[in-house]
Scaffold this motif. Structure first.
Motif, mmCIF file in Angstrom:
data_model
loop_
_atom_site.group_PDB
_atom_site.id
_atom_site.type_symbol
_atom_site.label_atom_id
_atom_site.label_comp_id
_atom_site.label_asym_id
_atom_site.label_seq_id
_atom_site.Cartn_x
_atom_site.Cartn_y
_atom_site.Cartn_z
ATOM 1 N N ALA A 131 0.834 -1.206 0.000
ATOM 2 C CA ALA A 131 0.000 0.000 0.000
ATOM 3 C C ALA A 131 0.864 1.250 0.000
ATOM 4 N N TRP A 287 -1.934 5.665 2.722
ATOM 5 C CA TRP A 287 -2.148 4.367 2.044
ATOM 6 C C TRP A 287 -2.425 4.658 0.575
ATOM 7 N N ALA A 312 -7.828 -2.484 3.868
ATOM 8 C CA ALA A 312 -7.844 -1.021 3.846
ATOM 9 C C ALA A 312 -8.828 -0.468 4.868
#
Length: 320
Positions: A131, A287, A312
């Motif tokens: 990420a 991210w 996420a």
């Protein structure tokens, strides 16, 4: 003509390929390990800021240790007086001392911005390696987004709140299916995310790598969302996510494409759909993932699409 086409395809392949820390100055665990306050972008000041670079780690301000953005802002360096910073240089970690003189400045519509956009190095280092694509560690890039229900947002207006942004395309059936899965999972998680102060933005656009499918207009997006929205146990659909799109050629206004960094846009840094960008309230991208991630061995979630969006969401709930 053949050479032009070949170069264009090569450029697209490069854009969609793997970002490297060296090529895009992406902070790695090694870069962030010493701790301190990471400098994401230099806004400038009256004296000294030209000696500070993106990626530097501020260790102390006037002899006082700083570890978070809050620590740095609390040091009050924008009072117009000299303040001594002790830093570790980007990548090399060579120690350096810089004295700055800074005053508050405006970045319309934002007022009283600091000389640097910053984030605690330990907080930035919480993202997994997959990420950390090219926007990771940057301050909110330049963008202009059109809400399908009316209104326009830019990258500066995203500052001040935590953001869970999904940029998605429908150039292929796979991309459509992934976007639908992301949407359904986010609809279920929306209440929990909003309870933690995280706003969802579901953003449709034609990615640079899409050479076959035009972007949807507002009517098409509403139909798409209505058709594919997740259903509650009673059969009624979940409320639609706040949905945006990139402006079309008629709507686009360069003066409205604003961000916290100059000459750094979202569009030029998108590789492959779907892209997830998580931004903290200080405007720092914590991210940036693209496409989907294969789950590690032993993971309870075995589907890459589900795994990616769930990870996420966990990050946004626990670490953003």
């Amino acid at each position: 003509m053949r050479k032009i086409v070949t170069r264009a395809l090569a450029a697209l392949a490069l854009l969609a390929g793997c970002d490297t820390a060296a090529d895009f100055n992406i902070p790695t665990h090694k870069d962030l390990k010493p701790g301190g306050v990471y400098v994401a972008y230099v806004n400038g000041c009256k004296e000294g800021c030209d000696q500070v670079a993106k990626g530097d780690l501020i260790q102390t301000v006037d002899g006082k240790k700083v570890e978070t953005r809050r620590d740095f802002l609390a040091a009050g360096v924008t009072d117009g007086k000299p303040h001594k910073l002790e830093l570790l240089a980007n990548k090399t970690h060579d120690p350096k001392q810089v004295t700055i003189v800074a005053e508050t400045q405006d970045l319309p519509p934002l007022k009283d911005i600091p000389p640097f956009w910053t984030v605690g190095a330990k907080n930035l280092d919480k993202a997994p390696s997959w990420a950390r694509r090219r926007m990771f560690g940057h301050a909110s890039p330049m963008v202009m987004l059109v809400n399908i229900d009316g209104g326009i947002l830019d990258g500066r207006q995203l500052y001040g709140k935590k953001r869970f942004i999904v940029y998605w395309d429908w150039g292929t059936r796979t991309e459509q299916a992934e976007a639908i899965t992301f949407m359904k999972v986010l609809q279920k998680a929306r209440a929990d995310l909003e309870a933690r102060g995280v706003d969802i933005m579901f953003v449709h656009l034609r990615f640079p790598t899409n050479q076959r499918q035009a972007a949807m207009n507002d009517s098409d997006l509403r139909k798409f969302i209505q058709k594919w929205s997740e259903k509650k146990p009673d059969g009624t659909p979940y409320p639609p996510l706040p949905t945006y799109r990139f402006p079309n050629a008629t709507e686009f206004n360069p003066a409205r494409q604003l961000g916290l960094e100059n000459a750094y846009t979202v569009f030029e840094n998108l590789g492959s759909s779907p892209t997830i960008v998580l931004m903290d309230e200080g405007g720092i991208i914590r991210w940036h993932s693209e496409q989907t991630q294969v789950p590690p061995q032993g993971s309870e979630v075995t589907d890459p699409v589900q795994y990616t969006i769930i990870e996420a969401i966990k990050f946004a709930l626990e670490d953003l």
